[in-house]
Design a protein around this motif. Structure first.
Motif, PDB file in Angstrom:
ATOM      1  N   ILE A 142      -0.320 -10.387 -19.360  1.00 47.09           N
ATOM      2  CA  ILE A 142      -1.398  -9.595 -18.780  1.00 47.09           C
ATOM      3  C   ILE A 142      -2.324  -9.208 -19.933  1.00 47.09           C
ATOM      4  O   ILE A 142      -1.876  -8.723 -20.966  1.00 47.09           O
ATOM      5  CB  ILE A 142      -0.900  -8.354 -17.996  1.00 47.09           C
ATOM      6  N   ARG A 143      -3.613  -9.498 -19.738  1.00 44.07           N
ATOM      7  CA  ARG A 143      -4.565  -9.321 -20.831  1.00 44.07           C
ATOM      8  C   ARG A 143      -5.597  -8.259 -20.448  1.00 44.07           C
ATOM      9  O   ARG A 143      -6.009  -8.170 -19.305  1.00 44.07           O
ATOM     10  CB  ARG A 143      -5.259 -10.648 -21.132  1.00 44.07           C
ATOM     11  N   THR A 144      -6.025  -7.515 -21.447  1.00 46.22           N
ATOM     12  CA  THR A 144      -6.923  -6.369 -21.284  1.00 46.22           C
ATOM     13  C   THR A 144      -6.241  -5.328 -20.385  1.00 46.22           C
ATOM     14  O   THR A 144      -6.429  -5.307 -19.169  1.00 46.22           O
ATOM     15  CB  THR A 144      -8.301  -6.764 -20.718  1.00 46.22           C
ATOM     16  N   VAL A 145      -5.418  -4.520 -21.018  1.00 42.90           N
ATOM     17  CA  VAL A 145      -4.604  -3.543 -20.285  1.00 42.90           C
ATOM     18  C   VAL A 145      -4.947  -2.126 -20.723  1.00 42.90           C
ATOM     19  O   VAL A 145      -5.353  -1.895 -21.866  1.00 42.90           O
ATOM     20  CB  VAL A 145      -3.095  -3.782 -20.506  1.00 42.90           C
ATOM     21  N   THR A 146      -4.785  -1.192 -19.797  1.00 40.03           N
ATOM     22  CA  THR A 146      -4.999   0.222 -20.116  1.00 40.03           C
ATOM     23  C   THR A 146      -3.894   1.055 -19.477  1.00 40.03           C
ATOM     24  O   THR A 146      -3.436   0.758 -18.375  1.00 40.03           O
ATOM     25  CB  THR A 146      -6.399   0.674 -19.652  1.00 40.03           C
ATOM     26  N   CYS A 147      -3.473   2.055 -20.244  1.00 42.80           N
ATOM     27  CA  CYS A 147      -2.376   2.914 -19.822  1.00 42.80           C
ATOM     28  C   CYS A 147      -2.835   3.904 -18.743  1.00 42.80           C
ATOM     29  O   CYS A 147      -3.935   4.453 -18.824  1.00 42.80           O
ATOM     30  CB  CYS A 147      -1.884   3.621 -21.081  1.00 42.80           C
ATOM     31  N   ILE A 148      -2.000   4.075 -17.716  1.00 40.92           N
ATOM     32  CA  ILE A 148      -2.312   5.035 -16.651  1.00 40.92           C
ATOM     33  C   ILE A 148      -1.093   5.908 -16.372  1.00 40.92           C
ATOM     34  O   ILE A 148      -0.023   5.679 -16.929  1.00 40.92           O
ATOM     35  CB  ILE A 148      -2.725   4.322 -15.343  1.00 40.92           C
ATOM     36  N   ARG A 149      -1.262   6.897 -15.488  1.00 42.11           N
ATOM     37  CA  ARG A 149      -0.136   7.778 -15.151  1.00 42.11           C
ATOM     38  C   ARG A 149       0.268   7.574 -13.695  1.00 42.11           C
ATOM     39  O   ARG A 149      -0.581   7.333 -12.828  1.00 42.11           O
ATOM     40  CB  ARG A 149      -0.550   9.224 -15.394  1.00 42.11           C
ATOM     41  N   SER A 150       1.547   7.701 -13.436  1.00 41.26           N
ATOM     42  CA  SER A 150       2.051   7.421 -12.079  1.00 41.26           C
ATOM     43  C   SER A 150       1.395   8.336 -11.038  1.00 41.26           C
ATOM     44  O   SER A 150       1.147   7.920  -9.912  1.00 41.26           O
ATOM     45  CB  SER A 150       3.567   7.556 -12.035  1.00 41.26           C
ATOM     46  N   GLU A 151       1.104   9.594 -11.431  1.00 42.34           N
ATOM     47  CA  GLU A 151       0.494  10.512 -10.450  1.00 42.34           C
ATOM     48  C   GLU A 151      -0.854   9.990  -9.984  1.00 42.34           C
ATOM     49  O   GLU A 151      -1.237  10.181  -8.827  1.00 42.34           O
ATOM     50  CB  GLU A 151       0.273  11.921 -11.032  1.00 42.34           C
ATOM     51  N   TRP A 152      -1.581   9.335 -10.902  1.00 46.73           N
ATOM     52  CA  TRP A 152      -2.894   8.799 -10.523  1.00 46.73           C
ATOM     53  C   TRP A 152      -2.732   7.715  -9.464  1.00 46.73           C
ATOM     54  O   TRP A 152      -3.532   7.601  -8.539  1.00 46.73           O
ATOM     55  CB  TRP A 152      -3.626   8.209 -11.722  1.00 46.73           C
ATOM     56  N   ILE A 153      -1.698   6.890  -9.644  1.00 48.24           N
ATOM     57  CA  ILE A 153      -1.468   5.794  -8.695  1.00 48.24           C
ATOM     58  C   ILE A 153      -1.286   6.366  -7.290  1.00 48.24           C
ATOM     59  O   ILE A 153      -1.899   5.909  -6.326  1.00 48.24           O
ATOM     60  CB  ILE A 153      -0.202   5.001  -9.100  1.00 48.24           C
ATOM     61  N   VAL A 154      -0.450   7.400  -7.227  1.00 49.22           N
ATOM     62  CA  VAL A 154      -0.148   8.007  -5.936  1.00 49.22           C
ATOM     63  C   VAL A 154      -1.378   8.706  -5.349  1.00 49.22           C
ATOM     64  O   VAL A 154      -1.603   8.682  -4.149  1.00 49.22           O
ATOM     65  CB  VAL A 154       1.041   8.979  -6.122  1.00 49.22           C
ATOM     66  N   ASP A 155      -2.176   9.302  -6.227  1.00 48.94           N
ATOM     67  CA  ASP A 155      -3.385   9.996  -5.750  1.00 48.94           C
ATOM     68  C   ASP A 155      -4.469   9.025  -5.301  1.00 48.94           C
ATOM     69  O   ASP A 155      -5.120   9.224  -4.285  1.00 48.94           O
ATOM     70  CB  ASP A 155      -3.986  10.853  -6.886  1.00 48.94           C
ATOM     71  N   ILE A 156      -4.682   7.986  -6.108  1.00 49.55           N
ATOM     72  CA  ILE A 156      -5.845   7.124  -5.899  1.00 49.55           C
ATOM     73  C   ILE A 156      -5.591   6.016  -4.890  1.00 49.55           C
ATOM     74  O   ILE A 156      -6.477   5.649  -4.128  1.00 49.55           O
ATOM     75  CB  ILE A 156      -6.315   6.548  -7.268  1.00 49.55           C
ATOM     76  N   ALA A 157      -4.352   5.487  -4.849  1.00 53.56           N
ATOM     77  CA  ALA A 157      -4.117   4.351  -3.950  1.00 53.56           C
ATOM     78  C   ALA A 157      -2.869   4.529  -3.092  1.00 53.56           C
ATOM     79  O   ALA A 157      -2.014   3.643  -3.039  1.00 53.56           O
ATOM     80  CB  ALA A 157      -4.029   3.065  -4.775  1.00 53.56           C
ATOM     81  N   PRO A 158      -2.756   5.662  -2.401  1.00 53.82           N
ATOM     82  CA  PRO A 158      -1.555   5.865  -1.579  1.00 53.82           C
ATOM     83  C   PRO A 158      -1.433   4.817  -0.468  1.00 53.82           C
ATOM     84  O   PRO A 158      -0.334   4.474  -0.070  1.00 53.82           O
ATOM     85  CB  PRO A 158      -1.756   7.275  -1.008  1.00 53.82           C
ATOM     86  N   HIS A 159      -2.575   4.295  -0.004  1.00 51.78           N
ATOM     87  CA  HIS A 159      -2.528   3.302   1.064  1.00 51.78           C
ATOM     88  C   HIS A 159      -1.931   1.992   0.588  1.00 51.78           C
ATOM     89  O   HIS A 159      -1.351   1.245   1.360  1.00 51.78           O
ATOM     90  CB  HIS A 159      -3.928   3.062   1.624  1.00 51.78           C
TER      91      HIS A 159
END
Length: 721
Positions: free
Chosen positions: A667-684
């Motif tokens: 996987i190329r060009t990666v950025t670190c994120i937080r699990s809470e953001w995943i749940v907040d931004i893309a719960p669907h």
DNA sequence: GAGCACTGC
């Protein structure tokens, strides 16, 4: 075209250029009907040359067929003159002014490549003795050289598709010519289906499909039996040689063949087809070394030239330099040896090539809808491609083509390269089609329908992005997204970026992701280049590093030494700036605000990362601690961070821009994120009830825990109230 | 610890 209209026409260029008339005219007093000025000196000279092109023998036949039919297919090989002459024939024969004189129409001719659109239109303007951008023009991304006077416009196929988004019936055009249709680019294939619909609704519109001789019947079948005209090409014969046995190492075999040709064949330049930059540079070094070790043998001098798309234009120009002269007068002649990718098969023509070496491979794009991955794989070429390659040897004189495979292998090749539409992720294409008003994508009339799984994947992704609703209708958001010349994920992050208070920054990141890699890494200075790159590095991810580079560029772009000292590619950054301006104009048109979080705020980078996740939530990978590798969420692919990344650790959660399949899955060009953001931004998307079960995935366990904790917190806060 | 066929909006 009624007779009414016909009578109104004062002068027909067709009459003027008729042989009998021009033969009598010695002076250039005849007025050019296109611009009302007298013809220049050169006009008649060029005209005489034009008349020797094979396509001129069929001019009357063509115009008759054009008059009698709405759709016409014209096949002709290299050298027939169809690209420059046919649009001019069309101009002479059709009425471009509406009967009530309120409207003026154009003739449009599409090309798959920008360079072709530009250079062909220049040539035709010269032939018609008009200024480029006036009666004859071209339109490509970032450059519209046309005006209200324009009657003939060359444009890229992608550009015509964009025009259709605001002009669904293509009402500016009277005749549309789709050139190089055999190349079957994604845009041309979409235009096929679209134009079939438009023609039903516009009886006054005509379509000419021009192609190499391949698959003419297929085209005819698709366009319901449109008449087919054939124009002979102009190529010298090429002798084909096959190997007796399959070659185990085609690179080694290619080098051996180059040496043999140079030592034993008459003068003439050599063209070798290889698959990629690294292979080509490697081959160039080895060939140069071979000829350096010839000892006392009398060998002519050689000029070995690499050719691939990412090479700077100045370096690409070298292929047009002549072969070196003999070292001593009367000594063995010199030879030019071009080592090229597929770019020399269609995009660039090198005159003087007499010998072609074809190992039979090319890197080709492939799409696997099951894991949603597009990749480049070295694969055998098609028969059509092999023939196109051998034809490159016969442009100026009879030539020879050495195929580094057996005749049996040749017979086993696929007849045609599979059209791009069968090898691509169609998410972007489908968004465009939706915007063009195609309701039923599943039953759209594609010449070659894409795989059902690819189709479902595209619809599903657009639905997750919120561009299509559950009924498959284009949403307001989808409509806005379709305005951007970007992949839907990127368009999404850009459209929502004002909500995250960072649209200025997301614009820059989008622009940087849209251009070729800006980091230069010369073989002789890899360490220095890596150190230079590290100075731009942001520990939270490559996207933020790109943002840093862009900002540094804006501060230093006047200083030429800055690019050199920092190992960054000037052209890439200039082009990013260009893209950014185009995107900013679209943002402004759509009333999307350009805003930034205060740079000193701790939320500056957090907002940017969140906005990016809002587009790229389907491309998240999780570090599986016990296994020691990353796993893509949902698709469950074991992946590795690409070594070019600038993170100083292995974050638990990352999103990525690209999945690269080479020696491993990267996987190329990666950025670190937080699990809470995943749940907040893309719960669907991370709806764990509907998740495919993957026993092993730690990612799912982590997310489930997070969801449970949220539920608990919610209940507790309720009971407290 | 590796690479970027080619296009195009």
């Amino acid at each position: 075209m009624g007779t009414e209209c016909k009578r109104k026409r004062k002068v027909s260029l067709f009459d003027v250029v008729d042989e009998r008339v021009t033969a009598k005219v010695k002076t250039s007093t005849i007025i050019n009907p296109w611009n009302g000025r007298p013809y220049s000196q050169g006009f008649h000279e060029i005209l005489e040359k034009r008349k020797t092109l094979p396509v001129w023998h069929q001019k009357h036949e063509f115009l008759k067929a054009l008059k009698e039919n709405q759709t016409l297919i014209l096949v002709g090989d290299t050298g027939s003159g169809k690209t420059t002459q046919i649009p001019q024939f069309v101009l002479e024969a059709v009425e471009l002014e509406s009967c009530d004189r309120t409207k003026k129409y154009m003739v449009g001719c599409t090309q798959p490549r920008r360079m072709a659109a530009m250079s062909v239109s220049r040539r035709v303007a010269e032939e018609m003795d008009v200024a480029i951008g006036e009666e004859v023009g071209y339109s490509i991304r970032f450059e519209d050289v046309s005006s209200t006077k324009t009657v003939l416009k060359y444009l890229t196929d992608g550009m015509l598709l964009r025009e259709a988004m605001t002009d669904p019936l293509l009402e500016r055009y009277k005749v549309i010519i789709l050139d190089e249709a055999h190349e079957r680019t994604l845009a041309t294939d979409v235009l096929f289906g679209l134009l079939k619909e438009v023609l039903k609704n516009r009886s006054d519109l005509k379509l000419v499909v021009m192609s190499a001789t391949l698959e003419a019947e297929k085209f005819q079948g698709y366009f319901s039996g449109a008449p087919l005209m054939e124009v002979p090409g102009r190529l010298h014969p090429v002798d084909i040689f096959y190997t007796q046995e399959p070659e185990r190492d085609y690179l080694e075999a290619a080098i051996r063949t180059v040496v043999q040709i140079h030592l034993s064949e008459p003068p003439g330049d050599i063209l070798v087809f290889l698959t990629g930059e690294e292979e080509i540079e490697d081959a160039c070094r080895k060939i140069t070394k071979e000829f350096g070790n010839m000892g006392d043998r009398p060998v002519g001098p050689v000029k070995v030239i690499p050719l691939y798309s990412t090479l700077p234009p100045a370096m690409q120009q070298k292929i047009f330099e002549p072969a070196p002269p003999p070292v001593t007068e009367g000594g063995p002649p010199g030879r030019k040896i071009v080592i090229s990718t597929n770019i020399a098969e269609t995009s660039l023509t090198i005159d003087g090539i007499v010998y072609v070496i074809d190992p039979g491979f090319a890197k080709q794009k492939l799409y696997n809808p099951r894991v949603r991955v597009e990749s480049l794989l070295v694969s055998p070429i098609s028969k059509a491609s092999a023939n196109q390659r051998s034809g490159r040897a016969g442009r100026t004189q009879p030539g020879k083509c050495f195929r580094l495979y057996t005749e049996t292998s040749y017979n086993d090749l696929e007849p045609q390269t599979r059209p791009e539409i069968e090898r691509s992720n169609l998410t972007n294409t489908f968004l465009t089609l939706k915007k063009l008003g195609i309701d039923d994508l599943v039953h759209f009339d594609f010449m070659d329908p894409p795989a059902p799984e690819t189709l479902m994947r595209a619809l599903e992704e657009l639905n997750y992005l919120g561009a299509l609703d559950d009924e498959g209708n284009l949403t307001k958001l989808g409509e806005i997204m379709s305005e951007f010349p970007l992949d839907p994920q990127m368009a999404k992050m850009l459209v929502v970026s004002p909500e995250f208070n960072c649209s200025n920054e997301i614009l820059s990141v989008s622009a940087m992701l849209s251009v070729p890699n800006c980091f230069v890494r010369p073989r002789e200075a890899q360490k220095a280049a890596d150190e230079a790159k590290a100075r731009f590095g942001h520990i939270d991810g490559d996207h933020l590093t790109l943002l840093n580079v862009y900002h540094a560029y804006k501060q230093n772009n006047e200083d030429p030494s800055w690019y050199y000292d920092n190992f960054v590619n000037h052209r890439a950054l200039k082009s990013a700036d260009n893209v950014r301006q185009q995107l900013a104009r679209i943002m402004a048109r759509l009333n999307l605000k350009l805003v930034s979080t205060d740079f000193n705020s701790r939320d500056y980078y957090i907002n940017i990362r969140k906005a990016m996740l809002a587009g790229y939530f389907m491309q998240v990978a999780h570090w599986e601690r016990t296994k020691g590798h990353y796993l893509t969420v949902k698709d469950n692919q074991v992946v590795h961070l690409h070594p070019s990344n600038c993170l100083d650790h292995k974050p638990e959660w990352v999103f990525y821009n690209e999945f690269v399949l080479t020696t491993r899955k990267f996987i190329r060009t990666v950025t670190c994120i937080r699990s809470e953001w995943i749940v907040d931004i893309a719960p669907h998307y991370y709806d764990l009830e509907n998740f495919p079960s993957c026993e092993d995935s730690e990612a799912i366990r982590v997310l489930k825990k997070l969801y449970r904790k949220r539920e608990k917190d919610k209940v507790e806060s309720k009971s407290r109230r």
